[in-house]
Motif scaffolding. Sequence first.
Motif, PDB file in Angstrom:
ATOM      1  N   SER A   1       3.361   5.611  -1.862  1.00  0.00           N
ATOM      2  CA  SER A   1       2.233   6.440  -2.279  1.00  0.00           C
ATOM      3  C   SER A   1       1.537   7.020  -1.046  1.00  0.00           C
ATOM      4  O   SER A   1       1.045   8.147  -1.051  1.00  0.00           O
ATOM      5  N   ARG A   2       1.559   6.263   0.047  1.00  0.00           N
ATOM      6  CA  ARG A   2       0.979   6.735   1.318  1.00  0.00           C
ATOM      7  C   ARG A   2       1.758   7.928   1.872  1.00  0.00           C
ATOM      8  O   ARG A   2       1.157   8.895   2.360  1.00  0.00           O
ATOM      9  N   ALA A   3       3.078   7.882   1.805  1.00  0.00           N
ATOM     10  CA  ALA A   3       3.905   8.986   2.320  1.00  0.00           C
ATOM     11  C   ALA A   3       3.567  10.279   1.564  1.00  0.00           C
ATOM     12  O   ALA A   3       3.417  11.352   2.162  1.00  0.00           O
ATOM     13  N   GLN A   4       3.425  10.171   0.242  1.00  0.00           N
ATOM     14  CA  GLN A   4       3.081  11.320  -0.587  1.00  0.00           C
ATOM     15  C   GLN A   4       1.692  11.855  -0.216  1.00  0.00           C
ATOM     16  O   GLN A   4       1.481  13.058  -0.096  1.00  0.00           O
ATOM     17  N   HIS A   5       0.787  10.929  -0.022  1.00  0.00           N
ATOM     18  CA  HIS A   5      -0.595  11.244   0.338  1.00  0.00           C
ATOM     19  C   HIS A   5      -0.657  11.970   1.691  1.00  0.00           C
ATOM     20  O   HIS A   5      -1.386  12.953   1.849  1.00  0.00           O
TER      21      HIS A   5
ATOM     22  N   GLU B   1       5.088   2.900   9.474  1.00  0.00           N
ATOM     23  CA  GLU B   1       5.347   3.919  10.510  1.00  0.00           C
ATOM     24  C   GLU B   1       6.149   5.054   9.886  1.00  0.00           C
ATOM     25  O   GLU B   1       5.903   6.237  10.131  1.00  0.00           O
ATOM     26  N   PHE B   2       7.123   4.663   9.072  1.00  0.00           N
ATOM     27  CA  PHE B   2       7.961   5.652   8.381  1.00  0.00           C
ATOM     28  C   PHE B   2       7.101   6.476   7.417  1.00  0.00           C
ATOM     29  O   PHE B   2       7.224   7.703   7.352  1.00  0.00           O
ATOM     30  N   ALA B   3       6.214   5.802   6.681  1.00  0.00           N
ATOM     31  CA  ALA B   3       5.398   6.480   5.666  1.00  0.00           C
ATOM     32  C   ALA B   3       4.378   7.447   6.287  1.00  0.00           C
ATOM     33  O   ALA B   3       4.187   8.553   5.788  1.00  0.00           O
ATOM     34  N   ILE B   4       3.735   7.051   7.381  1.00  0.00           N
ATOM     35  CA  ILE B   4       2.648   7.886   7.910  1.00  0.00           C
ATOM     36  C   ILE B   4       3.173   9.009   8.801  1.00  0.00           C
ATOM     37  O   ILE B   4       2.466   9.982   9.043  1.00  0.00           O
TER      38      ILE B   4
END
Length: 226
Positions: free
Chosen positions: A92-96, A140-143
């Motif tokens: 959900s963070r990656a989408q955000h 790290e991957f998500a942000i």
Amino acid sequence: FKMEKNPKQIYNGYIKGGIMRGKFIVFEGSDGSGKTTILNNIKEYLDEHGYDYVLTREPGGTRIAEMVRDILLSNHDEEMSHRTEALLFAASRAQHVDQIIRPNLEKGKLVISDRFYMSSLAYQAYGRELGYDGVMSINEFAIDGIKPDCTIFFNVDPITVLNRKKKQVEADRLESEEDSYHKRVYEGYQKLLEREDDNLIIIDARKSIEEVTKASLDKLLEIIGG
Ligand code: TYD
């Protein structure tokens, strides 16, 4: 009463990688720190004074992330594995990041988020005992390189929280977790506070909502130069 025609722009964004970048401020704190109420007060102040900003929250902030949030906070999913939980928060963070945070920062906007990856370190790495390195690496991957310019942390001990909580009637799946979990989350945050850098501002959240609102608003205005 007149509507403010020209919202206050934040002119102290900076250039990164050749593009204009606005400031990214994150609010963090354990459950019961008063974060939501204080953020509402801050929002009221920023609106009244015509600031141009984007306020968003985790887990959520976009349609897809809100759907993931529903899965995460639903009372029916007690069988969810802790790694699944960590990955869903990261998803959900990656989408955000892609849909809200990065595009707005690139427009030079002030972006304020209610929670970011520090929450996953406290709740999943320490609370769920998944370990710092694993949770950090999926994040790290998500942000994807997007880090807060400043994190404002509401610090409050579990005893104060417990007393505040007794007044609440309903708890969602995560809030109704046993006390040992919340104790690990609290201790996790304390470890992160020691580890984190100068971009971290710690606010004593045992004080009254009014005092905490004022302290955090003063800090925020100092950072954005308002
Ligand atoms: P929410 O209802 O937004 O609570 P709060 O007002 O305290 O932010 O629920 C968010 C819950 O999800 C909260 O218990 C913290 C938890 N959480 C994680 O466990 N990991 C995360 O990465 C994030 C962002 C939140």
